[in-house]
Design a protein around this motif. Structure first.
Motif, PDB file in Angstrom:
ATOM      1  N   HIS A 331      16.878   1.740   5.991  1.00 32.53           N
ATOM      2  CA  HIS A 331      15.938   1.325   7.034  1.00 32.53           C
ATOM      3  C   HIS A 331      14.519   1.819   6.729  1.00 32.53           C
ATOM      4  O   HIS A 331      13.540   1.121   7.022  1.00 32.53           O
ATOM      5  CB  HIS A 331      16.402   1.837   8.393  1.00 32.53           C
ATOM      6  N   SER A 332      14.400   3.003   6.157  1.00 32.68           N
ATOM      7  CA  SER A 332      13.072   3.495   5.772  1.00 32.68           C
ATOM      8  C   SER A 332      12.470   2.630   4.668  1.00 32.68           C
ATOM      9  O   SER A 332      11.267   2.307   4.704  1.00 32.68           O
ATOM     10  CB  SER A 332      13.162   4.948   5.321  1.00 32.68           C
ATOM     11  N   LEU A 333      13.282   2.241   3.691  1.00 37.10           N
ATOM     12  CA  LEU A 333      12.781   1.357   2.636  1.00 37.10           C
ATOM     13  C   LEU A 333      12.374  -0.003   3.202  1.00 37.10           C
ATOM     14  O   LEU A 333      11.347  -0.573   2.808  1.00 37.10           O
ATOM     15  CB  LEU A 333      13.856   1.183   1.564  1.00 37.10           C
ATOM     16  N   HIS A 334      13.176  -0.515   4.132  1.00 34.54           N
ATOM     17  CA  HIS A 334      12.856  -1.801   4.751  1.00 34.54           C
ATOM     18  C   HIS A 334      11.548  -1.714   5.530  1.00 34.54           C
ATOM     19  O   HIS A 334      10.697  -2.611   5.449  1.00 34.54           O
ATOM     20  CB  HIS A 334      14.002  -2.224   5.673  1.00 34.54           C
ATOM     21  N   LEU A 335      11.384  -0.619   6.288  1.00 33.67           N
ATOM     22  CA  LEU A 335      10.149  -0.446   7.057  1.00 33.67           C
ATOM     23  C   LEU A 335       8.946  -0.321   6.134  1.00 33.67           C
ATOM     24  O   LEU A 335       7.869  -0.876   6.415  1.00 33.67           O
ATOM     25  CB  LEU A 335      10.271   0.788   7.952  1.00 33.67           C
ATOM     26  N   LEU A 336       9.102   0.386   5.024  1.00 33.40           N
ATOM     27  CA  LEU A 336       7.996   0.499   4.067  1.00 33.40           C
ATOM     28  C   LEU A 336       7.601  -0.870   3.535  1.00 33.40           C
ATOM     29  O   LEU A 336       6.403  -1.186   3.422  1.00 33.40           O
ATOM     30  CB  LEU A 336       8.409   1.424   2.917  1.00 33.40           C
ATOM     31  N   ALA A 337       8.581  -1.726   3.238  1.00 31.63           N
ATOM     32  CA  ALA A 337       8.270  -3.074   2.756  1.00 31.63           C
ATOM     33  C   ALA A 337       7.537  -3.885   3.825  1.00 31.63           C
ATOM     34  O   ALA A 337       6.564  -4.596   3.514  1.00 31.63           O
ATOM     35  CB  ALA A 337       9.555  -3.783   2.337  1.00 31.63           C
ATOM     36  N   LEU A 338       7.965  -3.787   5.068  1.00 29.05           N
ATOM     37  CA  LEU A 338       7.294  -4.534   6.134  1.00 29.05           C
ATOM     38  C   LEU A 338       5.874  -4.022   6.355  1.00 29.05           C
ATOM     39  O   LEU A 338       4.954  -4.810   6.622  1.00 29.05           O
ATOM     40  CB  LEU A 338       8.099  -4.425   7.427  1.00 29.05           C
ATOM     41  N   LEU A 339       5.682  -2.696   6.244  1.00 28.64           N
ATOM     42  CA  LEU A 339       4.328  -2.142   6.392  1.00 28.64           C
ATOM     43  C   LEU A 339       3.418  -2.620   5.259  1.00 28.64           C
ATOM     44  O   LEU A 339       2.230  -2.932   5.488  1.00 28.64           O
ATOM     45  CB  LEU A 339       4.394  -0.618   6.423  1.00 28.64           C
ATOM     46  N   LEU A 340       3.939  -2.689   4.045  1.00 24.33           N
ATOM     47  CA  LEU A 340       3.146  -3.212   2.928  1.00 24.33           C
ATOM     48  C   LEU A 340       2.819  -4.686   3.134  1.00 24.33           C
ATOM     49  O   LEU A 340       1.707  -5.139   2.812  1.00 24.33           O
ATOM     50  CB  LEU A 340       3.898  -3.012   1.611  1.00 24.33           C
ATOM     51  N   SER A 341       3.775  -5.444   3.694  1.00 21.22           N
ATOM     52  CA  SER A 341       3.474  -6.854   3.974  1.00 21.22           C
ATOM     53  C   SER A 341       2.439  -6.989   5.080  1.00 21.22           C
ATOM     54  O   SER A 341       1.653  -7.951   5.079  1.00 21.22           O
ATOM     55  CB  SER A 341       4.757  -7.593   4.352  1.00 21.22           C
ATOM     56  N   ALA A 342       2.428  -6.037   6.026  1.00 22.41           N
ATOM     57  CA  ALA A 342       1.401  -6.070   7.070  1.00 22.41           C
ATOM     58  C   ALA A 342       0.018  -5.823   6.482  1.00 22.41           C
ATOM     59  O   ALA A 342      -0.991  -6.315   7.018  1.00 22.41           O
ATOM     60  CB  ALA A 342       1.711  -5.025   8.145  1.00 22.41           C
ATOM     61  N   GLN A 343      -0.036  -5.079   5.382  1.00 17.53           N
ATOM     62  CA  GLN A 343      -1.317  -4.873   4.688  1.00 17.53           C
ATOM     63  C   GLN A 343      -1.584  -5.955   3.645  1.00 17.53           C
ATOM     64  O   GLN A 343      -2.517  -5.826   2.857  1.00 17.53           O
ATOM     65  CB  GLN A 343      -1.315  -3.494   4.017  1.00 17.53           C
TER      66      GLN A 343
END
Length: 624
Positions: A331-343
């Motif tokens: 879940h932490s890896l998934h959240l990191l990917a979504l945060l990078l996509s938000a940027q």
């Protein structure tokens, strides 16, 4: 020879003289288990012993004829045991006898007979003279139910186990062990509401045990969405103080998680209440992190709450802390990917998703995100490859077949993908939003409405009902709906309609399916039909933001500006971070000549779009 002798006793026609022997032979496996426990033997070795002692051929003969498959060594053992066969034992002989075919059947048969005898001979009287007999009766029954728990639990038969333990409740007055076993079996069987009621009794029997209310919180936060009850259970752990030891941090984490879900629910109606719950979430999660600085969950949920609030840089800091503590947390890896996509770092986000999938290749949430990122970075053809890969994973992971198989499922994807192995067709309904993955109270209610209506609709069709739990079918529906979205992005309405039909075969009234039909109608230029589909989707789930946004745009095209503005303002009220809804509202206000308000909407849409991820952050589950 001893086990064989006990089998002969069990086969014998019962009389008064052999009844006591039968009662002794039933607990033989209980005695074996107790001996293993006394010698420190674990459960696996005990079950291995059972597998060794139970024969692997036809165990009991029918009509006195020995089965042809009996090995020679077994025949010699049986013949050698004839020297001590009691002449008064007359075995049952009938064509209608049940004969266990393998060791598992024999073990379960013996345990169920033992359970029946334990229930029949139970001593329930509470008078002092019967105290010793009652204790012995309880101990004998507890051993039987413990062995049943081992045998049925290892095979996933939790429904049957919970039914057996319910029959043990007449022994269970003030007996914590049986109550706790029943609660765990109900949890495993998916009977969450009843499990919470049983856990309340467990809390009464052991008020200083912190793990019991934490289990109740897990159910209240997860499948039940009973947030107020979950908050009260979590605060029980906090109120234990030092007695809770290391579980006190889990109590603060649980309260923070409850407030996080309350903040999401309140965002639909009460903005100020949403701010209050968001603040309380941060307070409790920070307290949990200070009590247990090595627990990655506190940092992860802080990052997730900040991400939902669109505080992207702060969220990145906390998710990096979580990954330093638990580098392989999915879940932490998934959240990191979504945060990078938000940027807007889509290629970096895709690399993170592919790295996570190398560790968790069967995680469908990661695969859904990969489909979106591949559509943007590598083109829709690569996304379709991932959709087909998901179908293969689903088929191998769940090993289910659909009785209403249309025979054309994988060919829908093979039209755009050549030289690929064809899959069997698979269809599945959908209840959860493939975009948001939300667990709001409104979406839960909508899911129940969809299930009821879809069952009625399916009963009017010739297709057989689906088998097994709903989760696998919901997963497959999301796969088909994601494939339909990819085809819509490729302007291929025929293929998109075929994928949508696969998702709606068994549950045609899912609001997501109806929304997708509206999208296909729009792609074909049929606005009246699209409007009808969106209205039907909203009749099932009145807070489905995407249907509201598309309906508002169609009303705008039909020059029904006032009604369009109302629909879009309702959508903004439900989800204030949907940038496309703000943009549509600005277009409607501009068409009405309200330039100042339209400008504010366009600015808000730009600000939100700058921090918008490829999929909403709420696709990541929030659970203990």
């Amino acid at each position: 020879r001893g086990v064989g002798r006990f089998r002969e006793i069990l086969r014998a026609v019962e009389s008064r003289t052999t009844q006591s022997l039968r009662m002794v032979s039933e607990p033989v496996y209980q005695l074996i288990a107790e001996a293993c426990a006394a010698n420190g033997t674990n459960t696996h070795r005990f079950l291995s012993f059972l597998s060794f002692t139970f024969c692997h051929h036809r165990l009991w003969e029918q009509s006195g004829k020995r089965a042809a498959s009996v090995p020679k060594i077994q025949l010699l053992r049986t013949e050698s045991s004839s020297a001590w066969r009691h002449p008064s034992f007359h075995p049952f002989r009938s064509l209608s006898l049940f004969c266990p075919q393998e060791n598992t059947e024999e073990a379960l048969l013996l345990l169920l007979i033992s359970e029946s005898m334990a229930n029949r001979d139970a001593v329930l009287s509470r008078i002092p003279e019967h105290n010793n007999d009652r204790i012995i009766s309880l101990q004998s029954a507890s051993v039987v139910y413990d062995l049943l728990t081992i045998a049925l639990g290892r095979r996933g038969q939790y429904e049957m186990l919970s039914e057996c333990l319910e029959r043990a409740m007449k022994f269970a007055f003030e007996e914590f062990h049986l109550w706790y076993q029943l609660a765990l079996s109900l949890m495993a069987a998916g009977k969450s509401a009843r499990a919470v009621k049983v856990l309340k009794e467990c809390i009464r029997l052991k008020p200083d045990e912190p793990t019991i209310p934490l289990l109740a919180v897990k159910l209240c936060v997860g499948p039940l969405h009973w947030l107020d009850e979950g908050e009260s259970f979590a605060k029980m752990v906090i109120d234990m103080g030092e007695k809770a030891a290391e579980f006190r941090a889990k109590g603060y984490l649980a309260v923070g998680l409850v407030y996080s879900l309350k903040a999401t629910d309140a965002a639909e109606l009460f903005f100020n209440l949403n701010l209050l719950f968001t603040w309380e979430t941060s307070v409790f999660l920070c307290r949990a992190q200070s009590l247990s600085p090595t627990d990655h969950l506190a940092a992860f949920y802080l990052a997730l709450q900040l991400a939902v609030s669109r505080q992207i840089p702060e969220a990145l800091g906390y998710v990096r802390q979580a990954l330093q503590l638990q580098g392989d947390d999915v879940h932490s890896l998934h959240l990191l990917a979504l945060l990078l996509s938000a940027q807007k770092h889509y290629h970096d986000a895709l690399n993170i998703i592919e790295m996570a999938l190398s560790e968790y290749p069967e995680n469908f949430n990661l695969l859904y995100t990969k489909v979106k990122l591949e559509s943007m970075c590598r083109g829709p053809e690569e996304a379709l490859l991932t959709c087909k890969h998901m179908l293969q994973i689903w088929k191998s992971f769940y090993n289910l077949t659909n009785p209403s198989d249309s025979g054309r499922g994988s060919s829908l994807l093979d039209r755009a993908i050549t030289d690929r192995r064809q899959l069997n067709a698979m269809t599945l309904p959908d209840f959860s939003d493939p975009e948001t993955g939300s667990v709001h109270a409104t979406s839960i209610a909508a899911s129940r409405v969809e299930q009821a209506l879809s069952e009625v609709a399916s009963s009017l069709q010739s297709s057989a009902p689906k088998q097994g739990p709903l989760h696998p079918w919901m997963t497959l529906a999301q796969i088909w709906l994601h494939a339909a979205e990819v085809y819509i992005s490729m302007s291929k309405p025929a293929e998109a309609a075929a994928c949508t039909q696969e998702a709606s075969n068994l549950f045609p009234t899912s609001h997501n399916v109806l929304y997708m039909r509206g999208q296909i109608a729009e792609l074909r230029g049929n606005m009246d039909e699209a409007k009808r589909w969106y209205e039907e989707a909203l009749s099932i789930n009145p807070t489905h933001v995407k249907s509201m946004q598309r309906l508002g745009l169609i009303l705008h095209q039909l020059q029904r500006y006032s009604l369009s503005e109302k629909v879009l303002r309702d959508a903004v009220q439900v989800n204030s971070t949907a940038h496309d809804v703000w943009n549509s509202l600005g277009e409607v206000l501009q068409a009405q000549g309200n330039t100042a308000a339209a400008t504010e909407c366009f600015i808000t849409a730009l600000e939100l779009e700058a921090s918008s991820p490829i999929l909403p952050f709420t696709i990541i589950p929030r659970a203990l």
